[in-house]
Design a protein around this motif. Structure first.
Motif, PDB file in Angstrom:
ATOM      1  N   LEU A   5       0.823  -1.206   0.000  1.00  0.00           N
ATOM      2  CA  LEU A   5       0.000   0.000   0.000  1.00  0.00           C
ATOM      3  C   LEU A   5       0.861   1.262   0.000  1.00  0.00           C
ATOM      4  O   LEU A   5       0.523   2.254  -0.649  1.00  0.00           O
ATOM      5  CB  LEU A   5      -0.952  -0.005   1.191  1.00  0.00           C
ATOM      6  CG  LEU A   5      -2.045  -1.081   1.138  1.00  0.00           C
ATOM      7  CD1 LEU A   5      -2.870  -1.057   2.412  1.00  0.00           C
ATOM      8  CD2 LEU A   5      -2.924  -0.909  -0.070  1.00  0.00           C
ATOM      9  N   THR A   6       1.991   1.221   0.697  1.00  0.00           N
ATOM     10  CA  THR A   6       2.912   2.355   0.674  1.00  0.00           C
ATOM     11  C   THR A   6       3.473   2.549  -0.729  1.00  0.00           C
ATOM     12  O   THR A   6       3.555   3.680  -1.223  1.00  0.00           O
ATOM     13  CB  THR A   6       4.060   2.138   1.679  1.00  0.00           C
ATOM     14  OG1 THR A   6       3.502   1.974   2.977  1.00  0.00           O
ATOM     15  CG2 THR A   6       5.029   3.296   1.667  1.00  0.00           C
ATOM     16  N   GLY A   7       3.843   1.471  -1.382  1.00  0.00           N
ATOM     17  CA  GLY A   7       4.336   1.547  -2.756  1.00  0.00           C
ATOM     18  C   GLY A   7       3.275   2.096  -3.703  1.00  0.00           C
ATOM     19  O   GLY A   7       3.573   2.929  -4.565  1.00  0.00           O
ATOM     20  N   PHE A  10       3.014   5.842  -3.153  1.00  0.00           N
ATOM     21  CA  PHE A  10       4.114   6.562  -3.797  1.00  0.00           C
ATOM     22  C   PHE A  10       3.914   6.629  -5.309  1.00  0.00           C
ATOM     23  O   PHE A  10       4.196   7.647  -5.939  1.00  0.00           O
ATOM     24  CB  PHE A  10       5.468   5.938  -3.469  1.00  0.00           C
ATOM     25  CG  PHE A  10       6.029   6.394  -2.162  1.00  0.00           C
ATOM     26  CD1 PHE A  10       6.290   7.730  -1.934  1.00  0.00           C
ATOM     27  CD2 PHE A  10       6.310   5.488  -1.156  1.00  0.00           C
ATOM     28  CE1 PHE A  10       6.808   8.165  -0.733  1.00  0.00           C
ATOM     29  CE2 PHE A  10       6.823   5.902   0.062  1.00  0.00           C
ATOM     30  CZ  PHE A  10       7.065   7.251   0.274  1.00  0.00           C
ATOM     31  N   PHE A  11       3.432   5.552  -5.891  1.00  0.00           N
ATOM     32  CA  PHE A  11       3.134   5.553  -7.327  1.00  0.00           C
ATOM     33  C   PHE A  11       2.106   6.626  -7.663  1.00  0.00           C
ATOM     34  O   PHE A  11       2.276   7.392  -8.620  1.00  0.00           O
ATOM     35  CB  PHE A  11       2.629   4.179  -7.766  1.00  0.00           C
ATOM     36  CG  PHE A  11       2.070   4.182  -9.153  1.00  0.00           C
ATOM     37  CD1 PHE A  11       2.912   4.198 -10.243  1.00  0.00           C
ATOM     38  CD2 PHE A  11       0.702   4.181  -9.372  1.00  0.00           C
ATOM     39  CE1 PHE A  11       2.398   4.213 -11.535  1.00  0.00           C
ATOM     40  CE2 PHE A  11       0.183   4.196 -10.651  1.00  0.00           C
ATOM     41  CZ  PHE A  11       1.032   4.212 -11.739  1.00  0.00           C
ATOM     42  N   LEU A  12       1.049   6.704  -6.878  1.00  0.00           N
ATOM     43  CA  LEU A  12       0.003   7.702  -7.119  1.00  0.00           C
ATOM     44  C   LEU A  12       0.536   9.122  -6.940  1.00  0.00           C
ATOM     45  O   LEU A  12       0.176  10.029  -7.691  1.00  0.00           O
ATOM     46  CB  LEU A  12      -1.187   7.455  -6.199  1.00  0.00           C
ATOM     47  CG  LEU A  12      -1.981   6.184  -6.485  1.00  0.00           C
ATOM     48  CD1 LEU A  12      -3.023   5.957  -5.397  1.00  0.00           C
ATOM     49  CD2 LEU A  12      -2.629   6.242  -7.851  1.00  0.00           C
TER      50      LEU A  12
END
Length: 61
Positions: A5-7, A10-12
């Motif tokens: 979810l953290t990744g 960061f993508f968003l």
């Protein structure tokens, strides 16, 4: 699951920054992409995946 979810977050954030800071560049890239051979796009995508995996491996290692 928290790392995933953290990744995703960061993508968003990065994707949103591209739209917010350089929308004209994004539109121009969308016009150019159909002229780039599919094989070259595939290699670039695989290279990006490999770089991302290597970066995660170095950070987590």
């Amino acid at each position: 699951m928290s790392d995933f979810l953290t990744g995703l977050a960061f993508f968003l954030i990065i994707e949103g920054l591209v739209y917010a800071l350089a929308p004209r560049f994004l539109v121009e890239m969308a016009k150019v992409l159909p002229s780039i051979p599919e094989q070259r796009l595939r290699y670039f995508g695989l290279g990006a995946v490999a770089a991302g995996v290597a970066l995660v491996w170095l950070i987590r290692g």
